[in-house]
Design a protein around this motif. Structure first.
Motif, PDB file in Angstrom:
ATOM      1  N   TYR A  88       6.083   2.865   7.786  1.00 27.00           N
ATOM      2  CA  TYR A  88       5.108   3.953   7.819  1.00 27.00           C
ATOM      3  C   TYR A  88       4.068   3.620   8.879  1.00 27.00           C
ATOM      4  N   PRO A  89       3.801   4.545   9.811  1.00 29.03           N
ATOM      5  CA  PRO A  89       2.847   4.248  10.889  1.00 29.03           C
ATOM      6  C   PRO A  89       1.423   4.130  10.356  1.00 29.03           C
ATOM      7  N   GLU A  90       0.627   3.322  11.023  1.00 28.05           N
ATOM      8  CA  GLU A  90      -0.747   3.104  10.581  1.00 28.05           C
ATOM      9  C   GLU A  90      -1.654   4.273  10.948  1.00 28.05           C
ATOM     10  N   THR A  91      -1.392   4.909  12.075  1.00 29.67           N
ATOM     11  CA  THR A  91      -2.208   6.038  12.516  1.00 29.67           C
ATOM     12  C   THR A  91      -1.318   7.117  13.105  1.00 29.67           C
TER      13      THR A  91
ATOM     14  N   ALA B 128       7.546   4.266  13.025  1.00 33.62           N
ATOM     15  CA  ALA B 128       7.335   2.901  12.525  1.00 33.62           C
ATOM     16  C   ALA B 128       8.514   2.003  12.864  1.00 33.62           C
TER      17      ALA B 128
ATOM     18  N   ASP C  72       0.822  -1.214   0.000  1.00 35.16           N
ATOM     19  CA  ASP C  72       0.000   0.000   0.000  1.00 35.16           C
ATOM     20  C   ASP C  72       0.853   1.260   0.000  1.00 35.16           C
TER      21      ASP C  72
ATOM     22  N   PRO D 180       4.024   4.137  18.139  1.00 38.00           N
ATOM     23  CA  PRO D 180       2.915   4.858  17.490  1.00 38.00           C
ATOM     24  C   PRO D 180       2.588   6.187  18.146  1.00 38.00           C
TER      25      PRO D 180
END
Length: 671
Positions: A416-419, A393, A88, A398
């Protein structure tokens, strides 16, 4: 932008090497002044080191200057470990890669706001795009007068091209598309660079950080291209090129007053090369030196509260990106760095998160020259947040993830952090770095205010610090409103370089338009103010941030104290002069606004608006107020949004009504 007259360049390499070019007397004067100021900032040990270093450089001038002298034979090309290009994050990065590749492949190489010719000859690797002149290509790198001869232009422009970072996104896109033409473009550019830059000749070899950045660009490009399609003779040359870069970095490391972010870059690059190329004869030596240096320097260049020692968020991010690269590779090879290094990087991430607003912006404190390591596009205004996202990340933290910036090529390597992490609230004082940060909600707005009560900069020359003692920065929601003037130019900045890093350009108090620390060249200071934090009390009540500095004691006999307190819908700023005045200076308190904002005087206050809508007001009871923008002699109301650019911006200036006053109050109130 600054305007240069484009004329035919009659200057020879020999003239430039000896300083006998046009404007030579001024150049020689600057050179003598530079040496005098640098010597004043050196210890006896550093002077001895510099003399030995100069001897070694003179010996090296008679040494190897051909790629064949670094021949390592044919074999695999060292490269960064490959990363997946089907996730993604890669999908989100793809538009950046395509945009950059399309521009560059069509001949539009634009860096730092300047363009180079669409089709370059070997000589054009030495072309300054502003002046139209060519830096000397065949002069030993340490004899190129980039610090003192301003007629050629700012060395930063040429260095930016010769980092070869614009090839990184093209190589990644070539891999994604399986595009042989894009791969060939990268290889042709590297071959052209090698033809135009013999080892250790010309400006591109003059500083270790440039050599380190170019080395990483080559290793990044090699991680995306198909090595089997490269002709054996080309592979031999490229291996020799990398070997020469490592050789040069190992021979001339930055030490003493130069051991700032440059040392981190050099050490990380050597660690990376030594780890990725174990068959290189010096590999073990490079890797051991790089690891040892990075472990030792992390506590020097990142203070124990997480503030970067150079007192500039952009350079902190630059250092963090180098550490991320080294730690990522170390883990890939099963030899992670000590937990203490990870812990110090976490602290840096916590500090950067505290000064990151709702839009992912940080106060632009000190210098910012757009330095980066892994690059996916030209200008990157959210660089600090991008690195912070990678750090979040990579470390599995986080909570320090910023409001999510656009993913970039570096996220494919480091994550890459999710949130986004929750924004911090309250007040936090960073004692070692010297900042107090207040985060609060006023009405329905997120407000961040920062007070600087820390040192000028790092090491004896504080190269990238500004004379911003007790300056304020204010952000409202996702909008920087009280800002630093920025950087503009380095070596050719002249009076503009001095003005934009001088005290009158910052949001603090000045006496007679003087600087709190004395500038002594583009990257040096002859006198540095001592700054310290004060307790959270004031005669008029409690305050959440307070500090003082002695920068005006020598000439005016007083110290400057600043206390900042909460008031209804905003902040009250108390400025006090303590001591015995030895003169009758004019007192000014200035606030520089972001160029997106407008200001108008309304009685004893100034209304600040954005697109016609009032945001906040600034008032100074008993003080006279004026608004300046884009003025010279003296310089007032200027802002540099990025390197090489400057524009007018409203600067609110309060002046005392009576010289006998020693206490001054200004208020920042949200509307």
């Amino acid at each position: 932008m600054i305007a240069f007259t484009r004329t035919k360049d009659p200057t020879t390499d020999a003239e430039l090497a000896t300083g006998n070019a046009t404007g030579a007397p001024a150049s020689r004067l600057r050179k003598l002044s530079w040496y005098a100021n640098r010597l004043r900032s050196m210890s006896a040990a550093e002077i001895a080191h510099r003399l030995h270093e100069r001897f070694c450089r003179e010996i090296s001038e008679r040494g190897s200057t051909a790629w064949a002298d670094f021949d390592q034979g044919d074999g695999p090309l060292p490269a960064l470990p490959r990363v997946p290009l089907d996730g993604d994050v890669a999908t989100l990065v793809l538009p950046q890669l395509e945009s950059t590749a399309d521009r560059v492949a069509s001949g539009q190489i634009e860096l730092l706001g300047q363009r180079w010719p669409a089709r370059r000859t070997a000589a054009d690797w030495h072309l300054d795009p502003v002046t139209g002149r060519h830096w000397p290509a065949s002069v030993y790198c340490f004899k190129v007068q980039f610090r003192h001869d301003r007629s050629m232009g700012d060395a930063k422009y040429l260095w930016e091209l010769n980092r070869l970072q614009y090839l990184q996104p093209i190589a990644a896109l070539a891999k994604l598309r399986r595009d042989a033409k894009l791969q060939e473009f990268c290889l042709t550019e590297i071959s052209s660079w090698m033809e135009g830059n013999r080892p250790f000749n010309g400006l591109s070899w003059a500083t270790g950080v440039e050599v380190a950045l170019r080395m990483v660009s080559l290793l990044t490009v090699f991680s995306f291209i198909d090595h089997d399609t490269i002709a054996p003779e080309m592979r031999v040359k490229m291996r020799a090129c990398l070997a020469a870069h490592g050789n040069w970095l190992a021979r001339f490391p930055s030490r003493f007053s130069s051991a700032n972010n440059h040392l981190i870059a050099e050490a990380a690059a050597l660690f990376v090369l030594g780890t990725l190329w174990p068959d290189l004869p010096q590999a073990r030596e490079y890797a051991d030196y790089g690891r040892r240096t990075l472990v030792e320097e992390v506590t020097r260049q990142i203070l124990n509260d997480g503030v970067g020692a150079e007192q500039t968020p952009s350079y902190t991010a630059f250092v963090l990106e180098w550490y991320l690269l080294a730690l990522w590779i170390a883990e890939k090879f099963g030899k992670p760095f000590p937990a203490s290094v990870h812990a110090r990087l976490k602290r840096a991430g916590e500090h950067l998160r505290w000064i990151t607003d709702a839009g992912g912006n940080q106060p632009r404190i000190g210098d910012d020259d757009e330095g980066r390591v892994i690059v996916s596009e030209g200008y990157e205004g959210d660089y600090v947040s991008s690195v912070l996202s990678c750090l979040s990340a990579f470390l599995g933290r986080p909570d320090i993830a910023p409001p999510l910036p656009r993913p970039g090529l570096r996220n494919l390597f480091f994550g890459y952090p999710e949130t986004a992490g929750r924004a911090p609230k309250g007040v936090r004082r960073f004692d070692a770095g010297g900042y107090t940060v207040a985060r609060k909600i006023i009405g329905d707005r997120n407000v961040m205010l920062v007070l600087d009560h820390g040192p000028l900069g790092f090491l004896s020359i504080a190269a990238h610090g500004h004379a911003d003692a007790l300056s304020l920065w204010l952000h409202i929601d996702d909008q920087p409103v009280l800002v630093d003037a920025g950087t503009y130019l380095y070596h050719t900045g002249g009076s503009w370089r001095d003005a934009l890093r001088g005290t009158p350009a910052h949001n603090t108090l000045t006496l007679d338009f003087a600087n709190s620390s004395t500038i002594a060249g583009p990257f040096n200071w002859s006198h540095k103010a001592t700054t310290w934090a004060l307790s959270g009390t004031h005669p008029e009540g409690p305050c959440f941030a307070a500090g003082a500095h002695d920068g005006y004691r020598r000439h005016f006999g007083v110290a400057h104290e600043r206390h900042v307190a909460h008031c209804e819908n905003g902040f009250t700023v108390h400025d006090t002069l303590t001591g015995t005045l030895t003169a009758s200076p004019q007192v000014e308190i200035a606030y520089l606004l972001h160029p997106d904002l407008e200001a108008r005087i309304d009685g004893d206050r100034v209304i600040v608006s954005r697109n016609g809508g009032p945001i906040f007001s600034v008032c100074g009871p008993r003080l006279n107020v004026q608004i300046h923008a884009g003025e010279t002699n003296p310089s007032r109301g200027w802002y540099s949004p990025r390197f090489g650019e400057k524009m007018p911006a409203a600067q609110i200036v309060f002046r005392v009504a009576a010289v006998e006053h020693r206490e001054f109050v200004t208020k920042l109130v949200l509307l």
